[in-house]
Motif scaffolding. Structure first.
Motif, PDB file in Angstrom:
ATOM      1  N   GLU A 271       3.529  23.322 -26.915  1.00 43.10           N
ATOM      2  CA  GLU A 271       2.916  24.157 -25.886  1.00 43.10           C
ATOM      3  C   GLU A 271       1.410  24.126 -26.095  1.00 43.10           C
ATOM      4  O   GLU A 271       0.911  24.446 -27.173  1.00 43.10           O
TER       5      GLU A 271
ATOM      6  N   VAL B 213      -3.388  15.100 -20.357  1.00 45.48           N
ATOM      7  CA  VAL B 213      -2.662  16.299 -20.761  1.00 45.48           C
ATOM      8  C   VAL B 213      -3.578  17.303 -21.440  1.00 45.48           C
ATOM      9  O   VAL B 213      -3.694  18.443 -21.007  1.00 45.48           O
ATOM     10  N   ALA B 214      -4.214  16.883 -22.522  1.00 47.91           N
ATOM     11  CA  ALA B 214      -5.060  17.792 -23.294  1.00 47.91           C
ATOM     12  C   ALA B 214      -6.057  16.989 -24.115  1.00 47.91           C
ATOM     13  O   ALA B 214      -5.781  15.857 -24.526  1.00 47.91           O
TER      14      ALA B 214
ATOM     15  N   THR C 187       0.666  23.979 -20.408  1.00 46.30           N
ATOM     16  CA  THR C 187       1.437  22.734 -20.355  1.00 46.30           C
ATOM     17  C   THR C 187       2.410  22.695 -21.535  1.00 46.30           C
ATOM     18  O   THR C 187       2.022  22.954 -22.674  1.00 46.30           O
ATOM     19  N   THR C 188       3.671  22.373 -21.248  1.00 49.20           N
ATOM     20  CA  THR C 188       4.683  22.304 -22.311  1.00 49.20           C
ATOM     21  C   THR C 188       5.523  21.042 -22.175  1.00 49.20           C
ATOM     22  O   THR C 188       5.709  20.518 -21.079  1.00 49.20           O
ATOM     23  N   PHE C 189       6.013  20.562 -23.307  1.00 50.72           N
ATOM     24  CA  PHE C 189       6.961  19.456 -23.395  1.00 50.72           C
ATOM     25  C   PHE C 189       8.036  19.877 -24.380  1.00 50.72           C
ATOM     26  O   PHE C 189       7.776  20.652 -25.294  1.00 50.72           O
TER      27      PHE C 189
END
Length: 187
Positions: free
Chosen positions: A83, A54-55, A88-90
């Motif tokens: 964010e 993801v990051a 990419t966001t959740f």
């Protein structure tokens, strides 16, 4: 005469609606500990750990929580979102409420990755903490668990830390993130 009856009916209905909204519901007393946490809170800064696929640590992010009383103050609604720089966001939503049978605060949530979770919350008013212990299933059917803690550190600051995590984007404890209260905008 008809208009007097109509007016009286409207007044009585309004009084009934108002009466029904006068006081909080029976679970309110058990959820009072959420008081200092109500509102919207935000961390804006670097990710302090790697999240697999993801990051990477150091990626800029905005992490936000909000809590508000709902259902005649018988429940607390929690919303959260993350964010990351790059888009990419959740996000997720949970409800907290009192289980009168087991005499405990329960939590049930879902997130944008397809995960679901159920657990309990312990509020320690003296320590100004809310500790969630939850188990669930991710969007692929894999078991997950978390023990996370929110600590009120000031009128306008809280911290969040995962104390334990399994089956998630990161395992084990997380770093501590400090959130600032988001001030309500004047209308």
């Amino acid at each position: 005469m008809k208009s007097i009856v109509t007016a009286l009916t409207v007044v009585l209905l309004l009084c009934g609606v108002t009466y029904g909204q006068d006081g909080p519901g029976p679970s309110f007393e058990h959820l009072k500990g959420y008081g200092p946490m109500l509102g919207t809170w935000q961390y804006e800064g670097p990710l302090q750990e790697d999240l697999a696929g993801v990051a990477e640590k150091g990626t800029k992010m905005i992490f936000q929580f909000s809590w508000k009383r709902i259902l005649n103050k018988n429940a607390v609604e929690e919303n959260w979102s993350v964010e990351f720089e790059g888009g990419t966001t959740f996000s997720g939503k949970a409800l907290k409420g009192w289980n009168a049978d087991k005499k405990e605060i329960v939590s049930g949530g879902m997130n944008s990755l397809g995960g679901v979770s159920m657990g309990t919350v312990v509020i320690d008013k003296a320590a100004k903490t809310s500790t969630l212990i939850s188990k669930g299933i991710d969007g692929d059917g894999k078991e997950t668990s978390i023990k996370g803690r929110v600590t009120v550190t000031g009128e306008d600051t809280i911290t969040w830390q995962a104390l334990e995590r399994t089956g998630r984007l990161a395992e084990g404890p997380s770093p501590i993130y400090t959130f600032k209260r988001v001030k309500k905008q004047a209308k």
